[in-house]
Design a protein around this motif. Sequence first.
Motif, short mmCIF file in Angstrom:
data_model
loop_
_atom_site.label_atom_id
_atom_site.label_comp_id
_atom_site.label_asym_id
_atom_site.label_seq_id
_atom_site.Cartn_x
_atom_site.Cartn_y
_atom_site.Cartn_z
N SER A 1 0.83 -1.20 0.00
CA SER A 1 0.00 0.00 0.00
C SER A 1 0.86 1.25 0.00
O SER A 1 0.55 2.23 -0.67
CB SER A 1 -0.92 0.00 1.22
N LYS A 2 1.97 1.23 0.76
CA LYS A 2 2.86 2.37 0.77
C LYS A 2 3.51 2.57 -0.58
O LYS A 2 3.68 3.68 -1.07
CB LYS A 2 3.94 2.19 1.85
N GLU A 3 3.89 1.42 -1.22
CA GLU A 3 4.51 1.51 -2.53
C GLU A 3 3.53 2.08 -3.55
O GLU A 3 3.88 2.91 -4.37
CB GLU A 3 5.01 0.13 -2.96
N MET A 4 2.28 1.63 -3.50
CA MET A 4 1.27 2.16 -4.41
C MET A 4 1.04 3.64 -4.15
O MET A 4 0.85 4.42 -5.06
CB MET A 4 -0.03 1.37 -4.24
N SER A 5 1.04 4.03 -2.88
CA SER A 5 0.86 5.43 -2.54
C SER A 5 2.00 6.27 -3.11
O SER A 5 1.78 7.35 -3.63
CB SER A 5 0.79 5.59 -1.02
N PHE A 6 3.21 5.76 -3.02
CA PHE A 6 4.35 6.48 -3.57
C PHE A 6 4.25 6.58 -5.09
O PHE A 6 4.52 7.62 -5.69
CB PHE A 6 5.64 5.77 -3.17
N ILE A 7 3.81 5.49 -5.73
CA ILE A 7 3.64 5.51 -7.19
C ILE A 7 2.55 6.48 -7.60
O ILE A 7 2.66 7.20 -8.60
CB ILE A 7 3.33 4.08 -7.70
N ASP A 8 1.48 6.52 -6.79
CA ASP A 8 0.41 7.48 -7.08
C ASP A 8 0.91 8.91 -7.00
O ASP A 8 0.53 9.76 -7.82
CB ASP A 8 -0.74 7.29 -6.09
#
Length: 290
Positions: free
Chosen positions: A9-16
């Motif tokens: 979720s953190k990685e997706m947030s960073f990608i977002d």
Amino acid sequence: MRNEDSLDSKEMSFIDHLEELRWHLIRAGLAIGVFSILAFVSKKLIFHDLILGPSRTDFWTYRMFCKLGNLMGSEALCMDKLPFVIQSRTMTGQFSMHLTTSFVVGLICAFPYAFWELWRFIRPGLYDHEKGMTTGAVFWVTLLFMTGIAFGYFIVTPISVNFLSNYQVDESILNEFDILSYVSTVTMIVLACGLMFQLPVVIYVLSKVGVVTPITLRYFRRHALVVILVVSAVITPPDVISQIMVSLPLLLLYEVGIRISAVVVRKRVEKQISALQVRDDAEVPEKTEI
């Protein structure tokens, strides 16, 4: 599994966030591109009137200097001619100048929108009290940038062009400037002045994060003077008048920055004192009950 899910979720947030930043940069780049294209097709206005304006004696600044000299009863500030010729010594010289200048003009014209796009990305990451402190950031940054651009174009550039065109080590040497050299000198002076006029904003931000205080700014005032003189010498031609013309407003902006820093520090101290008072008031009833 929970750790892996949290990591994903953190990685997706960073990608977002990267995706959002990419679209802000794309929109800012498109704005610069649109204004650059408009500047490219408006050849007479941009190049004859604006870029080459300081190379002619009918330029606004020269006429104002002449009127000022007439009011003082002297014609020393009036210019009959600028003894130099602008040439293109390479086959691609004028086309390269056309492209470069169009991009610089597009960057200047699109700066308010481009900065607004970047600010839209930065602002949501601030705390509520930080958002309140940065109210009007786009307005002040744009105002200072455009003021610096106008100062560089109408004051520093004509003085520099006049000095360089009249400077000769020997009368047998004619001043024939290459178009790329002329354009690069003008654009460098104008853009440098626009960026250096952001000094109050830089001091404001550094004061907010506690890096500088009005005491340190006053203590290092002499050091700042030396730095300003060095920077002015780098971005202007090697004449004392141009360096002084750039240094004076920067020194003024530095003094304004000291006042801004003092206001920031005072508000921070008042907020800390009020917080301590509220805490003490909250503790008093408990002590009386005991």
